[in-house]
Write an enzyme that holds these catalytic residues in place. Structure first.
Site, PDB file in Angstrom:
ATOM      1  N   ASN A   1       0.273  -1.901 -15.027  1.00 54.80           N
ATOM      2  CA  ASN A   1       0.048  -2.340 -13.643  1.00 54.80           C
ATOM      3  C   ASN A   1       1.256  -3.096 -13.099  1.00 54.80           C
ATOM      4  O   ASN A   1       1.937  -3.826 -13.825  1.00 54.80           O
ATOM      5  CB  ASN A   1      -1.240  -3.162 -13.520  1.00 54.80           C
ATOM      6  CG  ASN A   1      -1.358  -4.317 -14.484  1.00 54.80           C
ATOM      7  OD1 ASN A   1      -0.955  -4.212 -15.635  1.00 54.80           O
ATOM      8  ND2 ASN A   1      -1.925  -5.413 -14.035  1.00 54.80           N
TER       9      ASN A   1
ATOM     10  N   GLU B   1       2.278  -5.505  -9.955  1.00 59.03           N
ATOM     11  CA  GLU B   1       1.732  -6.309  -8.857  1.00 59.03           C
ATOM     12  C   GLU B   1       2.798  -6.651  -7.821  1.00 59.03           C
ATOM     13  O   GLU B   1       3.986  -6.376  -8.003  1.00 59.03           O
ATOM     14  CB  GLU B   1       1.090  -7.576  -9.448  1.00 59.03           C
ATOM     15  CG  GLU B   1      -0.095  -7.230 -10.335  1.00 59.03           C
ATOM     16  CD  GLU B   1      -0.891  -8.430 -10.828  1.00 59.03           C
ATOM     17  OE1 GLU B   1      -0.444  -9.585 -10.660  1.00 59.03           O
ATOM     18  OE2 GLU B   1      -1.984  -8.197 -11.389  1.00 59.03           O
TER      19      GLU B   1
ATOM     20  N   ALA C   1       3.642  -9.626  -4.416  1.00 62.88           N
ATOM     21  CA  ALA C   1       3.264 -10.864  -3.718  1.00 62.88           C
ATOM     22  C   ALA C   1       2.324 -10.549  -2.556  1.00 62.88           C
ATOM     23  O   ALA C   1       1.457 -11.360  -2.207  1.00 62.88           O
ATOM     24  CB  ALA C   1       4.507 -11.581  -3.220  1.00 62.88           C
TER      25      ALA C   1
ATOM     26  N   GLU D   1      -3.357   2.842 -14.403  1.00 63.37           N
ATOM     27  CA  GLU D   1      -3.811   4.233 -14.497  1.00 63.37           C
ATOM     28  C   GLU D   1      -3.126   5.098 -13.452  1.00 63.37           C
ATOM     29  O   GLU D   1      -2.737   6.230 -13.714  1.00 63.37           O
ATOM     30  CB  GLU D   1      -5.334   4.311 -14.298  1.00 63.37           C
ATOM     31  CG  GLU D   1      -6.157   3.602 -15.364  1.00 63.37           C
ATOM     32  CD  GLU D   1      -6.436   2.139 -15.048  1.00 63.37           C
ATOM     33  OE1 GLU D   1      -5.586   1.481 -14.412  1.00 63.37           O
ATOM     34  OE2 GLU D   1      -7.495   1.654 -15.455  1.00 63.37           O
TER      35      GLU D   1
ATOM     36  N   CYS E   1      -8.914   4.092  -9.084  1.00 59.79           N
ATOM     37  CA  CYS E   1      -8.304   4.858 -10.186  1.00 59.79           C
ATOM     38  C   CYS E   1      -9.201   6.025 -10.583  1.00 59.79           C
ATOM     39  O   CYS E   1      -8.715   7.122 -10.869  1.00 59.79           O
ATOM     40  CB  CYS E   1      -8.023   3.960 -11.377  1.00 59.79           C
ATOM     41  SG  CYS E   1      -6.614   2.860 -11.089  1.00 59.79           S
TER      42      CYS E   1
HETATM   43  N1  THU Z   1      -5.914  -3.193 -12.785  1.00 57.23           N
HETATM   44  C1  THU Z   1      -5.492  -2.027 -13.363  1.00 57.23           C
HETATM   45  O1  THU Z   1      -4.295  -1.845 -13.667  1.00 57.23           O
HETATM   46  N2  THU Z   1      -6.425  -1.065 -13.594  1.00 57.23           N
HETATM   47  C2  THU Z   1      -7.740  -1.177 -13.286  1.00 57.23           C
HETATM   48  O2  THU Z   1      -8.480  -0.204 -13.440  1.00 57.23           O
HETATM   49  C3  THU Z   1      -8.271  -2.439 -12.798  1.00 57.23           C
HETATM   50  C4  THU Z   1      -7.280  -3.460 -12.424  1.00 57.23           C
HETATM   51  C5  THU Z   1      -4.908  -4.217 -12.493  1.00 57.23           C
HETATM   52  C6  THU Z   1      -4.644  -4.413 -11.023  1.00 57.23           C
HETATM   53  C7  THU Z   1      -4.139  -5.838 -11.003  1.00 57.23           C
HETATM   54  O3  THU Z   1      -2.751  -5.820 -11.290  1.00 57.23           O
HETATM   55  C8  THU Z   1      -4.859  -6.503 -12.153  1.00 57.23           C
HETATM   56  O4  THU Z   1      -5.336  -5.463 -12.992  1.00 57.23           O
HETATM   57  C9  THU Z   1      -6.018  -7.384 -11.739  1.00 57.23           C
HETATM   58  O5  THU Z   1      -6.915  -6.684 -10.934  1.00 57.23           O
END
Ligand code: THU
Length: 160
Positions: free
Chosen positions: A62, A64, A66, A75, A115
């Site tokens: 994942n 992220e 700001a 995913e 996802c």
């Molecule tokens: N996140 C994922 O990468 N996959 C998921 O299916 C659920 C959430 C990530 C998004 C964000 O960076 C962090 O987890 C918290 O939600």
């Protein structure tokens, strides 16, 4: 008026060590890439590894931002990368693992709705199922033979 119901099926494994060897290797790849997550805001790390039919493993974590909604789940990072790099190669299997820098995640975390919708599109595209394994940082692993088990009543391009 009719009352109907949808039933879903999944398998629960006691841990990564009792997975079929291919799935275990893929989960280890997902654990490896999980550490590369860029998650300074949630401190929640997700790793996703895809096994393609040509034997390639495509990994994503994942990312992220700001501006929170601009980030992307592991995913979708992985599946869109696979779609971009290997547009004509089917995806056979997906392994997902999550961990938190705040606490131990000892139960499986299913992929989020967005996802699931994105993965569903690739099952439609390749006209074949994708096996999915997901877990926390440790503990039980859940397996479904298709994304459809996680997203019954899904929307797809046949309505357009
Ligand atoms: N996140 C994922 O990468 N996959 C998921 O299916 C659920 C959430 C990530 C998004 C964000 O960076 C962090 O987890 C918290 O939600």
């Amino acid at each position: 008026m009719k009352k109907l119901k949808l039933v879903t099926n999944y398998t629960e494994y006691d841990g990564i060590d009792v997975l079929p060897p291919i799935a275990k290797d893929l989960m280890l790849a997902a654990m490896d890439v999980r550490k590369d997550a860029y998650a300074p805001y949630s401190r929640f790390l997700v790793g996703a590894a895809l096994l393609l039919e040509n034997g390639e493993i495509v990994k994503g974590s994942n990312q992220e931002n700001a501006s929170y909604p601009s980030g992307l789940c592991a995913e979708r990072v992985a599946i869109y990368y696979a779609g971009a790099k290997y547009p004509n190669v089917a995806i056979k299997m997906l392994a997902i693992t999550v961990a938190s820098k705040n606490h131990v995640v000892d139960r499986p975390a299913a992929p989020c709705g967005a996802c699931r919708q994105s993965i569903a599109e690739y099952e439609t595209k390749q006209n074949d199922n994708i096996e999915i394994f997901f877990m926390g940082e440790k503990g039980k692993v859940i397996h479904t033979t298709s994304l459809k088990a996680l997203l019954p009543f899904g929307f797809d391009g046949s309505y357009l």
